[in-house]
Design a protein around this motif. Structure first.
Motif, mmCIF file in Angstrom:
data_model
loop_
_atom_site.group_PDB
_atom_site.id
_atom_site.type_symbol
_atom_site.label_atom_id
_atom_site.label_comp_id
_atom_site.label_asym_id
_atom_site.label_seq_id
_atom_site.Cartn_x
_atom_site.Cartn_y
_atom_site.Cartn_z
ATOM 1 N N LYS A 4 33.952 43.689 27.978
ATOM 2 C CA LYS A 4 33.095 42.640 27.446
ATOM 3 C C LYS A 4 33.970 41.448 27.077
ATOM 4 O O LYS A 4 34.935 41.588 26.339
ATOM 5 C CB LYS A 4 32.345 43.141 26.215
ATOM 6 N N LYS A 5 33.633 40.274 27.614
ATOM 7 C CA LYS A 5 34.410 39.080 27.328
ATOM 8 C C LYS A 5 34.004 38.503 25.984
ATOM 9 O O LYS A 5 32.829 38.499 25.626
ATOM 10 C CB LYS A 5 34.207 38.021 28.413
ATOM 11 N N VAL A 6 34.994 38.010 25.275
ATOM 12 C CA VAL A 6 34.756 37.365 23.995
ATOM 13 C C VAL A 6 35.239 35.923 24.110
ATOM 14 O O VAL A 6 36.349 35.670 24.580
ATOM 15 C CB VAL A 6 35.520 38.085 22.857
ATOM 16 N N TYR A 7 34.408 34.979 23.692
ATOM 17 C CA TYR A 7 34.732 33.565 23.796
ATOM 18 C C TYR A 7 34.903 32.975 22.403
ATOM 19 O O TYR A 7 34.161 33.303 21.488
ATOM 20 C CB TYR A 7 33.629 32.813 24.541
ATOM 21 N N ASP A 8 35.882 32.073 22.268
ATOM 22 C CA ASP A 8 36.072 31.419 20.973
ATOM 23 C C ASP A 8 35.171 30.185 20.884
ATOM 24 O O ASP A 8 34.523 29.790 21.848
ATOM 25 C CB ASP A 8 37.543 31.080 20.713
ATOM 26 N N SER A 9 35.145 29.566 19.711
ATOM 27 C CA SER A 9 34.211 28.462 19.478
ATOM 28 C C SER A 9 34.488 27.257 20.386
ATOM 29 O O SER A 9 33.551 26.576 20.811
ATOM 30 C CB SER A 9 34.234 28.036 18.015
ATOM 31 N N SER A 10 35.748 26.992 20.709
ATOM 32 C CA SER A 10 36.034 25.848 21.589
ATOM 33 C C SER A 10 35.523 26.112 23.003
ATOM 34 O O SER A 10 35.044 25.193 23.678
ATOM 35 C CB SER A 10 37.531 25.523 21.605
ATOM 36 N N GLN A 11 35.594 27.340 23.461
ATOM 37 C CA GLN A 11 35.069 27.680 24.785
ATOM 38 C C GLN A 11 33.548 27.559 24.810
ATOM 39 O O GLN A 11 32.977 27.086 25.799
ATOM 40 C CB GLN A 11 35.490 29.091 25.184
#
Length: 55
Positions: A4-11
């Motif tokens: 499962k991919k996790v994205y940060d707020s900037s992404q």
């Protein structure tokens, strides 16, 4: 098994900006523009992985 991919707020913010730009392109131009953007992203991903070759 798929990770499962996790994205940060900037992404997430960048993805929203891209979606807004795609939505702003009107009519028959949208599919062509979306294809160009997708091709550019694929090229950037390949370059990041070191797979892209120079001609």
């Amino acid at each position: 098994m798929t990770e499962k991919k996790v994205y940060d707020s900037s992404q997430i913010k960048d993805a929203k900006k891209l979606a807004d730009v795609l939505i702003s392109v009107k009519g028959e131009s949208r599919p062509v523009f979306a294809l160009m953007v997708e091709s550019m992203l694929i090229g950037a991903e390949l370059a990041e992985k070191g797979i892209a070759r120079t001609a």
